[in-house]
Design a protein around this motif. Structure first.
Motif, mmCIF file in Angstrom:
data_model
loop_
_atom_site.group_PDB
_atom_site.id
_atom_site.type_symbol
_atom_site.label_atom_id
_atom_site.label_comp_id
_atom_site.label_asym_id
_atom_site.label_seq_id
_atom_site.Cartn_x
_atom_site.Cartn_y
_atom_site.Cartn_z
ATOM 1 N N ASN A 15 0.868 -1.040 0.136
ATOM 2 C CA ASN A 15 -0.077 0.043 -0.087
ATOM 3 C C ASN A 15 0.725 1.361 -0.028
ATOM 4 O O ASN A 15 0.287 2.190 -0.603
ATOM 5 N N ALA A 16 2.006 1.257 0.768
ATOM 6 C CA ALA A 16 2.942 2.182 0.614
ATOM 7 C C ALA A 16 3.371 2.778 -0.693
ATOM 8 O O ALA A 16 3.458 3.919 -1.272
ATOM 9 N N TYR A 18 2.052 2.043 -3.458
ATOM 10 C CA TYR A 18 0.899 2.713 -4.319
ATOM 11 C C TYR A 18 0.527 4.119 -3.813
ATOM 12 O O TYR A 18 0.270 4.875 -4.677
ATOM 13 N N GLU A 19 0.575 4.233 -2.630
ATOM 14 C CA GLU A 19 0.088 5.450 -2.008
ATOM 15 C C GLU A 19 1.129 6.676 -2.349
ATOM 16 O O GLU A 19 0.737 7.839 -2.821
ATOM 17 N N MET A 20 2.622 6.222 -2.393
ATOM 18 C CA MET A 20 3.411 7.134 -2.674
ATOM 19 C C MET A 20 3.389 7.800 -4.121
ATOM 20 O O MET A 20 3.842 8.714 -4.406
ATOM 21 N N LYS A 21 2.953 6.841 -5.129
ATOM 22 C CA LYS A 21 2.585 7.446 -6.627
ATOM 23 C C LYS A 21 3.872 7.806 -7.175
ATOM 24 O O LYS A 21 3.920 8.795 -7.915
ATOM 25 N N PHE A 32 8.113 6.147 5.194
ATOM 26 C CA PHE A 32 6.617 6.328 4.877
ATOM 27 C C PHE A 32 5.865 5.616 6.039
ATOM 28 O O PHE A 32 4.837 6.054 6.508
#
Length: 140
Positions: A15-16, A18-21, A32
């Motif tokens: 998820n990290a 993906y979230e950091m994009k 993060f």
């Protein structure tokens, strides 16, 4: 491929990314996650990145003279690295069809895969250079 169970830590790592994009380093992922989960260990993050790559959930980009990066885009695509700040971005172009089959193999090498990494200067660094240049002209 071994069948591994999903763990909370593995979900946090996936998820990290993906979230950091962006194309993140292992240390960036660790920092993060650590903000919300201060007890997580660096080894746990690194180990789970390796597991996610092995499982095909993330892609590792090997960067010459720099830390490896991790990408959530799994299909074959190309990257560009800013020679000023080191950021890595996707290149918007179609994949070269049958690239591995098109290689003229004169050395008996069995080609397995490839990473194509272009060099350039990102927009942020170009704008920073422009600002610095204008600042210098004003001081003359």
């Amino acid at each position: 491929m071994t069948n591994r169970r999903n763990t909370i830590q593995k979900d946090l790592v996936r998820n990290a990314v993906y979230e950091m994009k962006k194309h993140v380093t292992a240390n960036e992922v660790y920092e993060f996650i650590k903000e919300a989960y201060p007890t997580i260990g660096k080894g746990t993050v690194y180990r789970n990145l390796d597991i996610l790559i092995e499982e095909g959930a993330l892609r590792k980009i090997e960067v010459p003279d720099g830390p490896n990066r991790f990408d959530f885009t799994l299909n074959n695509h190309y990257h560009v690295r800013c020679v000023k700040c080191g950021d890595i971005s996707d290149v918007d172009m179609d994949e070269i069809p049958n690239l591995l089959e098109r290689i003229h193999n004169t050395h008996g090498i069995k080609f397995l895969d490839y990473d194509i990494l272009f060099k350039g200067i990102c927009l942020k660094c170009r704008e920073k250079e422009k600002e610095e240049l204008h600042g210098q002209k004003g001081n003359v």
